[in-house]
Design a protein around this motif. Structure first.
Motif, PDB file in Angstrom:
ATOM      1  N   TYR A   1       0.851  -1.192   0.000  1.00 36.66           N
ATOM      2  CA  TYR A   1       0.000   0.000   0.000  1.00 36.66           C
ATOM      3  C   TYR A   1       0.887   1.243   0.000  1.00 36.66           C
ATOM      4  CZ  TYR A   1      -3.866  -3.112   0.954  1.00 36.66           C
ATOM      5  OH  TYR A   1      -4.789  -4.107   0.853  1.00 36.66           O
ATOM      6  N   THR A   2       0.347   2.357  -0.468  1.00 35.59           N
ATOM      7  CA  THR A   2       1.153   3.571  -0.612  1.00 35.59           C
ATOM      8  C   THR A   2       1.177   4.421   0.643  1.00 35.59           C
ATOM      9  OG1 THR A   2      -0.755   4.727  -1.567  1.00 35.59           O
ATOM     10  CG2 THR A   2       0.791   3.676  -3.102  1.00 35.59           C
ATOM     11  N   SER A   3       0.349   4.072   1.634  1.00 38.45           N
ATOM     12  CA  SER A   3       0.359   4.861   2.868  1.00 38.45           C
ATOM     13  C   SER A   3      -0.104   4.020   4.044  1.00 38.45           C
ATOM     14  CB  SER A   3      -0.553   6.088   2.735  1.00 38.45           C
ATOM     15  OG  SER A   3      -1.928   5.695   2.729  1.00 38.45           O
ATOM     16  N   THR A   4       0.296   4.441   5.242  1.00 40.20           N
ATOM     17  CA  THR A   4      -0.140   3.751   6.462  1.00 40.20           C
ATOM     18  C   THR A   4      -1.649   3.918   6.657  1.00 40.20           C
ATOM     19  OG1 THR A   4       0.411   5.735   7.737  1.00 40.20           O
ATOM     20  CG2 THR A   4       2.074   3.987   7.632  1.00 40.20           C
ATOM     21  N   GLN A   5      -2.188   5.031   6.188  1.00 41.18           N
ATOM     22  CA  GLN A   5      -3.627   5.272   6.320  1.00 41.18           C
ATOM     23  C   GLN A   5      -4.424   4.242   5.529  1.00 41.18           C
ATOM     24  OE1 GLN A   5      -4.845   9.230   5.229  1.00 41.18           O
ATOM     25  NE2 GLN A   5      -7.006   8.865   5.712  1.00 41.18           N
ATOM     26  N   GLU A   6      -3.918   3.879   4.326  1.00 38.84           N
ATOM     27  CA  GLU A   6      -4.607   2.882   3.511  1.00 38.84           C
ATOM     28  C   GLU A   6      -4.597   1.510   4.191  1.00 38.84           C
ATOM     29  OE1 GLU A   6      -4.270   4.000  -1.138  1.00 38.84           O
ATOM     30  OE2 GLU A   6      -2.368   3.551  -0.150  1.00 38.84           O
ATOM     31  N   ILE A   7      -3.467   1.166   4.793  1.00 37.08           N
ATOM     32  CA  ILE A   7      -3.388  -0.117   5.498  1.00 37.08           C
ATOM     33  C   ILE A   7      -4.341  -0.123   6.685  1.00 37.08           C
ATOM     34  CG2 ILE A   7      -1.892  -1.607   6.886  1.00 37.08           C
ATOM     35  CD1 ILE A   7       0.415  -0.858   5.104  1.00 37.08           C
ATOM     36  N   ALA A   8      -4.374   0.992   7.423  1.00 37.23           N
ATOM     37  CA  ALA A   8      -5.268   1.095   8.580  1.00 37.23           C
ATOM     38  C   ALA A   8      -6.722   0.926   8.156  1.00 37.23           C
ATOM     39  CB  ALA A   8      -5.065   2.437   9.276  1.00 37.23           C
ATOM     40  N   ALA A   9      -7.072   1.494   7.001  1.00 38.10           N
ATOM     41  CA  ALA A   9      -8.456   1.403   6.512  1.00 38.10           C
ATOM     42  C   ALA A   9      -8.838  -0.039   6.195  1.00 38.10           C
ATOM     43  CB  ALA A   9      -8.624   2.277   5.272  1.00 38.10           C
ATOM     44  N   VAL A  10      -7.878  -0.808   5.669  1.00 39.90           N
ATOM     45  CA  VAL A  10      -8.153  -2.213   5.356  1.00 39.90           C
ATOM     46  C   VAL A  10      -8.276  -3.026   6.643  1.00 39.90           C
ATOM     47  CG1 VAL A  10      -7.349  -4.267   4.139  1.00 39.90           C
ATOM     48  CG2 VAL A  10      -7.013  -2.020   3.132  1.00 39.90           C
ATOM     49  N   PHE A  11      -7.481  -2.681   7.656  1.00 37.18           N
ATOM     50  CA  PHE A  11      -7.630  -3.359   8.944  1.00 37.18           C
ATOM     51  C   PHE A  11      -8.977  -3.038   9.579  1.00 37.18           C
ATOM     52  CE2 PHE A  11      -3.138  -4.458   9.002  1.00 37.18           C
ATOM     53  CZ  PHE A  11      -3.154  -5.652   9.714  1.00 37.18           C
ATOM     54  N   ASP A  12      -9.472  -1.827   9.355  1.00 35.99           N
ATOM     55  CA  ASP A  12     -10.794  -1.466   9.867  1.00 35.99           C
ATOM     56  C   ASP A  12     -11.893  -2.246   9.163  1.00 35.99           C
ATOM     57  OD1 ASP A  12      -9.903   0.312  11.748  1.00 35.99           O
ATOM     58  OD2 ASP A  12     -10.084   2.078  10.450  1.00 35.99           O
ATOM     59  N   ASP A  13     -11.699  -2.479   7.866  1.00 37.73           N
ATOM     60  CA  ASP A  13     -12.693  -3.217   7.081  1.00 37.73           C
ATOM     61  C   ASP A  13     -11.964  -4.128   6.094  1.00 37.73           C
ATOM     62  OD1 ASP A  13     -14.763  -4.235   5.660  1.00 37.73           O
ATOM     63  OD2 ASP A  13     -15.508  -2.323   4.884  1.00 37.73           O
ATOM     64  N   PRO A  14     -11.655  -5.367   6.510  1.00 37.10           N
ATOM     65  CA  PRO A  14     -10.878  -6.280   5.661  1.00 37.10           C
ATOM     66  C   PRO A  14     -11.606  -6.738   4.407  1.00 37.10           C
ATOM     67  CG  PRO A  14     -11.663  -7.415   7.617  1.00 37.10           C
ATOM     68  CD  PRO A  14     -11.969  -5.971   7.814  1.00 37.10           C
ATOM     69  N   THR A  15     -12.877  -6.406   4.263  1.00 38.53           N
ATOM     70  CA  THR A  15     -13.584  -6.763   3.035  1.00 38.53           C
ATOM     71  C   THR A  15     -13.212  -5.821   1.887  1.00 38.53           C
ATOM     72  OG1 THR A  15     -15.522  -5.370   3.542  1.00 38.53           O
ATOM     73  CG2 THR A  15     -15.547  -7.643   4.374  1.00 38.53           C
ATOM     74  N   LYS A  16     -12.527  -4.717   2.198  1.00 43.34           N
ATOM     75  CA  LYS A  16     -12.173  -3.744   1.159  1.00 43.34           C
ATOM     76  C   LYS A  16     -11.041  -4.222   0.262  1.00 43.34           C
ATOM     77  CE  LYS A  16     -13.664   0.503   3.509  1.00 43.34           C
ATOM     78  NZ  LYS A  16     -13.233   1.803   4.081  1.00 43.34           N
TER      79      LYS A  16
END
Length: 421
Positions: free
Chosen positions: A32-47
């Motif tokens: 991923y290009t940013s830590t924010q993007e990884i965090a978002a996937v951890f919040d919703d792994p269906t993404k």
């Protein structure tokens, strides 16, 4: 789309200029290009995908295809059929709970339910597959969380009255889990008859080529987990930042909980390459199941009249105890597996098996090649005599899994082997 078309097209649509064949994503991780993007996937792994311990793009395609074939909403592949059975129960039960299972199930599953889960303080209450509604009801306790059964039992070939068990389960606010391994969604779709969760050992007909072990859990997403019996679905999950599965993933709370809790912790997930091989098997599943069934009924009718055969148990035969249920739940065929009892008991059964030339004597079933097994001394040898009887197995029973060879060659091999008996 019809099943034949789903087997080829469901789950994957090539992009313009992209590969026609589903690619293998043989990678443990995803950039991923940013830590924010990884965090978002951890919040919703269906993404998106985080790590191949619990999701993988190739396996994701296979999961979508199987869910579509089973008329489910979502699916999760596992490293084996045993793991699918285990996770299907652990997703509902915890220490102090119980569940009901029909006694006529695969021997390894009997051991898992009766002994291993007992060590985790989860009780399995067995009931006869032919039990009436009153008897099934009598087994249910206040702490019972599910009912489990096999569509077509291994190896006794008994047929589960899915609607009967589903009726009792739902009357008591319980989900109904069905192992549909032998039938596959081509021959039977348990969700259409009231099942809530369907599992498979994908190592069998779905793979078809004896290439790799695997399993899958399919969520029908029709059961109401907010009925008061399943607080883990309705209360914040402290292990996953307060996720409430029935609120945040109402489209498929069961399978999302299984992935975010159990698969995350156990990591029993197939690799991308395994998913690719399984998909190859699925692409021909509808075609193969038709041929298996055609060959099997021909072999069953031949053996039924053979003077050296005591009994042939195949639901497609009109005199079979389960023929009526077969016509209800599996009208297009009852798989390629049958249970054959050779006259003379265990000794003659083994002599017959050892005399086969083309058919393989192996610890497998539902292969493209004809194979045989003596359950009492192999897959079910860990069971007591009483448990063997409950599973519909006698010492002389031979499990015959008819393959895709020319049926005349199969019959000739069987006839030659029976001459030694």
């Amino acid at each position: 789309m019809q099943d034949e078309t789903k087997c080829l097209h469901s789950g994957y649509t090539p992009e313009n200029g992209g590969p026609r064949v589903m690619p293998i994503y043989q990678s443990t991780t995803f950039r991923y290009t940013s830590t924010q993007e990884i965090a978002a996937v951890f919040d919703d792994p269906t993404k998106s995908h985080i790590y191949s311990r619990f999701t993988n793009p190739t396996v994701d395609v296979v999961e979508k295809k199987i869910a579509d074939l089973e008329h489910g909403v979502a699916a999760m592949c596992t490293s084996s059929g045993q793991m699918a059975s285990l996770m299907s129960i652990l997703n509902l039960c915890q220490a102090g709970d119980s569940f009901i299972s029909t006694s006529a199930i695969y021997g390894g599953t009997v051991n898992l339910f009766a002994y291993t889960l007992k060590k985790l303080a989860i009780e399995c209450i067995f009931v006869d597959v032919d039990a009436d509604e009153e008897e099934i009801q009598s087994k249910i306790k206040p702490n019972t969380k599910a009912i489990f059964g096999e569509t077509l039992t291994n190896p006794s070939l008994q047929i589960l009255d899915i609607e009967k068990f589903a009726k009792v389960a739902h009357k008591n606010g319980l989900p109904f889990i069905v192992d549909n391994t032998f039938a596959t969604p081509i021959l039977c779709k348990p969700i259409d008859f009231g099942a809530d969760i369907v599992i498979h050992s994908t190592s069998k007909y779905m793979d078809g080529h004896a290439l790799q072990v695997g399993g899958v859990i399919v969520d029908g997403a029709k059961f109401d987990y907010t009925n008061g019996k399943f607080p883990e679905f309705c209360e914040p999950d402290e292990s996953y930042h307060g996720t409430i599965y029935t609120r945040d993933y109402s489209f498929a709370p069961y399978i999302i909980k299984a992935r975010m809790q159990l698969m995350r912790d156990f990591g029993a997930y197939p690799s991308g390459h395994s998913g690719f091989l399984l998909n190859l098997g699925l692409e021909t599943l509808a075609v193969r199941m038709k041929r298996y069934c055609e060959n099997a009924i021909t072999v069953a009718k031949y053996l039924e009249k053979h003077p050296k055969i005591e009994h042939v148990n195949y639901p497609g035969l009109e005199n079979n105890k389960y023929h009526k249920l077969a016509m209800k739940y599996l009208p297009d065929g009852q798989s390629g597996v049958m249970a054959v009892t050779v006259k003379g008991g265990k000794e003659n059964g083994i002599k017959f098996m050892d005399s086969l030339k083309m058919a393989s004597n192996e610890v497998h079933v539902a292969d493209i090649r004809t194979c045989v097994l003596h359950p009492a001394s192999a897959t079910h040898r860990q069971l007591t005599d009483e448990q063997l009887v409950a599973c519909g197995i006698n010492p002389g029973l031979v499990r015959l899994s008819v393959g895709l060879e020319n049926v005349d060659d199969i019959l000739n091999d069987i006839e030659d082997a029976l001459k030694s008996v």
